[in-house]
Design an enzyme around this catalytic site. Structure first.
Site, PDB file in Angstrom:
ATOM      1  CB  SER A   1      42.823  34.557  86.748  1.00 57.45           C
ATOM      2  OG  SER A   1      43.889  35.242  88.173  1.00 57.45           O
ATOM      3  CB  SER A   2      41.136  37.376  92.545  1.00 58.21           C
ATOM      4  OG  SER A   2      41.115  38.312  92.386  1.00 58.21           O
ATOM      5  CG  ASN A   3      46.892  36.683  90.768  1.00 60.84           C
ATOM      6  OD1 ASN A   3      47.789  36.887  89.415  1.00 60.84           O
ATOM      7  ND2 ASN A   3      46.693  35.499  90.870  1.00 60.84           N
TER       8      ASN A   3
ATOM      9  CG  HIS B   1      41.721  28.813  95.184  1.00 62.82           C
ATOM     10  ND1 HIS B   1      41.706  28.274  94.214  1.00 62.82           N
ATOM     11  CD2 HIS B   1      42.718  30.533  94.704  1.00 62.82           C
ATOM     12  CE1 HIS B   1      42.195  28.806  92.720  1.00 62.82           C
ATOM     13  NE2 HIS B   1      42.684  30.388  93.786  1.00 62.82           N
TER      14      HIS B   1
ATOM     15  CD  GLU C   1      42.441  34.437  99.876  1.00 64.47           C
ATOM     16  OE1 GLU C   1      42.447  34.618 100.684  1.00 64.47           O
ATOM     17  OE2 GLU C   1      42.795  33.682  98.712  1.00 64.47           O
TER      18      GLU C   1
ATOM     19  CG  HIS D   1      38.135  33.622  94.827  1.00 65.34           C
ATOM     20  ND1 HIS D   1      38.975  33.569  95.735  1.00 65.34           N
ATOM     21  CD2 HIS D   1      38.841  34.114  93.076  1.00 65.34           C
ATOM     22  CE1 HIS D   1      39.577  33.046  94.844  1.00 65.34           C
ATOM     23  NE2 HIS D   1      39.903  33.469  93.803  1.00 65.34           N
TER      24      HIS D   1
ATOM     25  CB  THR E   1      46.025  36.075  99.505  1.00 67.56           C
ATOM     26  OG1 THR E   1      45.552  35.084  99.129  1.00 67.56           O
ATOM     27  CG2 THR E   1      45.880  34.945 101.016  1.00 67.56           C
TER      28      THR E   1
ATOM     29  CG  HIS F   1      40.762  30.504  90.356  1.00 69.03           C
ATOM     30  ND1 HIS F   1      40.574  31.149  91.032  1.00 69.03           N
ATOM     31  CD2 HIS F   1      40.463  29.062  90.513  1.00 69.03           C
ATOM     32  CE1 HIS F   1      39.679  30.957  91.675  1.00 69.03           C
ATOM     33  NE2 HIS F   1      39.553  29.552  91.363  1.00 69.03           N
TER      34      HIS F   1
ATOM     35  CB  CYS G   1      50.004  36.719  99.140  1.00 73.66           C
ATOM     36  SG  CYS G   1      49.900  36.152  97.251  1.00 73.66           S
TER      37      CYS G   1
END
Length: 325
Positions: A235-237, A87, A139, A137, A177, A54, A207
């Site tokens: 981008s989730s993170n 993902h 994932e 998402h 994650t 992402h 993660c």
């Protein structure tokens, strides 16, 4: 006005706290290397199911090199090579690909695969699984697809309170994650409070890279007045890094690259924390640092909280490409 040297537009020199670790994680490196490998061996066009990671710059770069990103394997010509994103994908996608005789290169992050395997083990043992994560998402969609009749997605503690499960004695949870560590813990605490006997994985699902980048922000944010996170909106993170800074009471901005920096964010500020999500290339960070130096007299201080040495080998499906050429 203090006596520090002035930037190009007249503001006093600024401390730039550069967080490390930042940027690419082992899973992202492996996924990108997979697409590079397919391009080198097969040549364009190359088909990737969903965005490989992402990040807009990574995706646009591959697009210019002949990569086509699809949301349905039916869009891929029969007999072609398909790369699955970092993902992960559902078994339904894999079945559809095989029906079209596609050669599958699986760039799923091994840490995402770990969650898939946990789900399958719990289902085998007759458990209902609660997936803690963002239901839309990629994932989450791929993981839920492993056993759609046995998985319930929850995003918040409020949702936990409203849950109805078939058998409270046969219940387990796994997590996405890329979640915020603190947000995930709130939901997990709610699950354990309601069902003290709920099962969960022996090793944390969030993660190492997600955790490390969030910890770096948490430990450094007190020294900064503003936080800049390089990463894309999907981008989730990266979003979680912005949230972590905001939780600490700091103004935080998610930008795709240096061109999105609004100078007014830094007006009158003396310090800024710079970091990057796990799918953001380092050259974007370097461009941002160059702009901060040129326009604001930015002086970089690198702060390393933990050294990362994780590496994932290319999957066999990618290594075997030369054989089927």
């Amino acid at each position: 006005m203090d006596e520090r040297r002035l930037g190009a537009i007249g503001w006093a020199a600024m401390r730039v706290l550069l967080a490390n670790p930042r940027g690419f994680c082992a899973g992202v490196n492996m996924a990108i290397e997979c697409v590079d490998k397919v391009l080198a061996v097969k040549g364009p066009p190359v088909y990737v199911y969903h965005e490989i990671v992402h990040n807009r710059h990574v995706v646009d770069g591959f697009d210019r090199r002949g990569v086509t990103f699809v949301d349905n394997v039916e869009q891929i010509p029969e007999g072609s090579v398909v790369v699955y994103s970092a993902h992960g994908v559902s078994p339904e996608v894999r079945r559809a690909a095989r029906k079209r005789r596609l050669y599958e290169v699986d760039a799923t992050c091994p840490l995402v695969t770990k969650v898939h395997m946990e789900v399958l083990r719990y289902v085998r043992d007759g458990y209902t699984i609660i997936f803690v994560g963002h239901r839309n998402h990629d994932e989450a969609i791929g993981t839920v697809g492993e056993a759609p009749g046995s998985i319930i997605v929850v995003e918040s503690a409020d949702e936990v309170a409203k849950l109805e499960v078939p058998d409270p004695h046969k219940l387990a949870y796994v997590t996405q994650t890329t979640l915020s560590v603190s947000d995930a813990q709130i939901v997990v605490n709610a699950l354990r409070a309601r069902w003290p006997g709920i099962r969960f994985p022996e090793k944390e699902d969030i993660c190492y890279a997600t955790t490390n980048r969030q910890m770096a922000v948490t430990q450094l944010v007190a020294e900064a007045e503003v936080v800049l996170v390089i990463g894309s909106r999907n981008s989730s993170n990266s979003q979680r890094l912005v949230e972590r800074a905001a939780e600490a009471g700091r103004a935080a901005y998610l930008i795709d690259d240096a061109s999105e920096l609004d100078p007014t964010w830094l007006h009158g500020k003396q310090s800024v924390l710079v970091t990057a999500g796990a799918s953001a290339p380092e050259y974007l960070v370097e461009q941002l640092l160059a702009r901060l130096a040129g326009e604001f007299g930015g002086v970089v201080e690198s702060h390393t909280l933990v050294e990362e040495d994780m590496y994932f080998d290319l999957p066999k499906s990618a290594r075997s490409l030369a054989v089927i050429r």
